[in-house]
Every structure is written in C-alpha cells, then in structure tokens.
Design an enzyme around this catalytic site. Structure first.
Site, short mmCIF file in Angstrom:
data_model
loop_
_atom_site.label_atom_id
_atom_site.label_comp_id
_atom_site.label_asym_id
_atom_site.label_seq_id
_atom_site.Cartn_x
_atom_site.Cartn_y
_atom_site.Cartn_z
N HIS A 6 0.83 -1.20 0.00
CA HIS A 6 0.00 0.00 0.00
C HIS A 6 0.87 1.26 0.00
O HIS A 6 1.57 1.53 0.98
CB HIS A 6 -0.89 -0.04 1.26
CG HIS A 6 -1.83 1.10 1.38
ND1 HIS A 6 -1.80 1.98 2.44
CD2 HIS A 6 -2.84 1.51 0.58
CE1 HIS A 6 -2.76 2.87 2.29
NE2 HIS A 6 -3.41 2.61 1.17
N GLU A 33 0.37 -0.83 -4.79
CA GLU A 33 -0.76 0.12 -4.91
C GLU A 33 -0.19 1.52 -4.82
O GLU A 33 0.69 1.80 -3.98
CB GLU A 33 -1.76 -0.10 -3.77
CG GLU A 33 -3.04 0.75 -3.89
CD GLU A 33 -3.04 2.08 -3.15
OE1 GLU A 33 -4.02 2.81 -3.26
OE2 GLU A 33 -2.03 2.40 -2.48
N ASP A 35 -1.28 6.00 -5.68
CA ASP A 35 -2.32 7.01 -5.93
C ASP A 35 -1.84 7.96 -7.02
O ASP A 35 -0.73 8.47 -6.93
CB ASP A 35 -2.60 7.78 -4.63
CG ASP A 35 -2.85 6.86 -3.46
OD1 ASP A 35 -3.92 6.26 -3.39
OD2 ASP A 35 -1.93 6.71 -2.62
N HIS A 48 -0.78 10.80 -2.45
CA HIS A 48 -2.08 10.44 -1.89
C HIS A 48 -3.00 11.64 -1.67
O HIS A 48 -4.16 11.63 -2.07
CB HIS A 48 -1.92 9.68 -0.57
CG HIS A 48 -3.24 9.36 0.05
ND1 HIS A 48 -3.86 10.17 0.98
CD2 HIS A 48 -4.09 8.34 -0.16
CE1 HIS A 48 -5.02 9.65 1.31
NE2 HIS A 48 -5.20 8.54 0.63
N GLU A 108 -4.54 3.61 -8.29
CA GLU A 108 -5.73 4.27 -7.76
C GLU A 108 -5.80 5.68 -8.33
O GLU A 108 -4.96 6.53 -8.01
CB GLU A 108 -5.71 4.32 -6.22
CG GLU A 108 -6.99 4.99 -5.71
CD GLU A 108 -7.00 5.32 -4.23
OE1 GLU A 108 -6.28 4.69 -3.44
OE2 GLU A 108 -7.77 6.24 -3.88
#
Ligand code: G3P
Ligand code: MG
Length: 243
Positions: A6, A33, A35, A48, A108
């Site tokens: 993450h 993962e 952003d 993020h 994401e």
C-alpha cells in the site's frame, strides 16, 4: 491471497516514493498500490493527498506544481531524515520500475478536483503510461470516483477495474454500482467489514480486496472469509499468506 504493498512499503519508508516501492520489492511484494493525480503540467504523479503539506516540504495543492518542481521536492524527510531528498515520483518512473522488476500495479485514480476536462486528461495520460507496461505485467485500476471508472471502462474495456468503497459508501446498491461501472472487483475498507458482505460479493463473481490491513491475524481471518487480496503498509509481514 494477493498482497498489495500500500503506497509501497509505506510502513517502513515514505509513502509513494521510489524507495518505498523498491523496499516493497526487496520484501518480496509483486503488487504495488499507488495514488495517481495530475501535476500542473498534466504529468501523472504519485501522491495520496491533494495537498503536498503532509508528505513533503512543499505547501498547497499538487495542481500548482509542475512535475519538474515535484522532482526537486523533499518527500522523505517528514518520514525520517534518512529519506531526505526523495522526490514526488511520476507514474512513468513507476512503470519503468515495474518493467525492470516484473511488478504488477494497482493504480488508484484520485478524484481530481479540477473538473471534467482535467479528470479526462488524468484518464488519457494514465492510459498512455500504462500502455508502456511490458507483456505479462498485470494492472488493476481503482478509484473512489465511480464516474471516472465508468468512463475508463468505456475507453479501455480490456482493463480490469475495481470500485473503491469506504465503510460509509458501501451500501445495498453495490451490485448496481459495480454492474454500471463494468467493474471486476470491489475494494473495501477493513473497518466495519462483515463476512456476509464479502461472501455476497464473491458469490456475485467479484474479486474482493481489503484496505488497509497491517495485522497478520486479521489478514488470516480475511483470507478465511474468502477475500482475494489485502493492502498493507508492511508487505514483508504478510507474504506468507500469499497464494
Ligand atoms: O486503494 C486502497 C487504498 O489506498 C484506498 O484508500 O485513502 O489509502 O488511498 P487510500
Ligand atoms: Mg490509495
């Protein structure tokens, strides 16, 4: 069960930096993962928050800075002086790393705050970068912005898509939302998650991945519930649960 690092190995290195991604690789992770949103120049970058304040020496919104300015930022010192000088990376740098290291990516898409035009540019620029991934690299694109995902699925139906839900936004209309998007997966918040929700999604044929899980005992319980994957800040702790 699939283990997603993450924001990289963000428990041990500053989130969404190349060092955090490289550390995840060292810990054995095969899925990252991250952003993605647009810098002022339209380059997809990895951050993020919309604002840079929490995770760098810059202030204010990401949208005010060009990628070359973000490359000079210090996005590491806030975490520890050991990581001073780590820049805000571009998606292009992560795609290069994925090709070099054989990594798979969960992208994401952040819910861009500058309107439809910039949101569509985020889609276009992200798709262009993902098009540089080598053969065999797997991609899953997720977002809390389900409108953006629906548009992505029209433009790139071959891409696997995951709808992100918080505890508050996961409601009884989940099947309608997933079918309207054309999604293959649901990404659910760990807090408040029930076994019944996981089972209903799995029975309807959806992949279920849960964020953010840093306790190996909880991860093991979710695996027993039939969850397909977890997002963790400590991939090294969880990799024994993979497979
Ligand atoms: O994609 C899983 C998770 O990252 C979603 O929440 O706020 O950590 O981006 P957030
Ligand atoms: Mg995220």
């Amino acid at each position: 069960m699939r283990i997603f690092a993450h924001r990289g190995a963000s428990g041990s290195a500053p989130e969404n930096t190349l060092t955090a991604f490289q550390l995840a690789v060292q810990e054995g992770a095969s899925w990252i993962e991250t952003d993605v949103d647009l810098a002022a120049c339209g380059t997809p970058v990895l951050l993020h928050d919309t604002d840079l304040d929490r995770t760098s020496n810059l202030t204010g919104p990401l949208y005010a800075y060009r990628a070359e300015e973000l490359a000079q930022a210090d996005a590491g010192s806030w975490f520890s002086p050991r990581f001073a000088g780590q820049p805000v990376p571009t998606l292009a740098q992560l795609v290069d790393l994925a090709n070099e290291q054989g990594l798979n990516l969960n992208i994401e898409l952040k819910s861009n705050e500058q309107g439809a035009g910039r949101s569509r540019l985020l889609l276009e620029r992200t798709l262009a970068e993902l098009g540089r991934l080598g053969e065999g690299r797997q991609v899953l694109v997720s977002s809390f912005n389900h409108l953006l995902l629906a548009e992505l699925k029209v433009r790139a139906p071959q891409l696997r898509v995951a709808a992100l839900f918080t505890r508050e936004t996961f409601g009884p209309d989940w099947l309608s939302v997933l079918e309207l998007i054309g999604a293959e997966a649901a990404h659910l918040e760990d807090s408040g998650l029930t076994r019944a929700s996981v089972q209903a999604l799995r029975q309807a044929g959806y992949e279920v991945n849960v964020y953010t899980v840093n306790s190996p005992a909880r991860a093991n319980q979710l695996k027993n519930w039939g969850v397909n994957g977890i997002f963790t800040d400590y991939p090294g702790r969880m990799l024994h649960l993979e497979g």
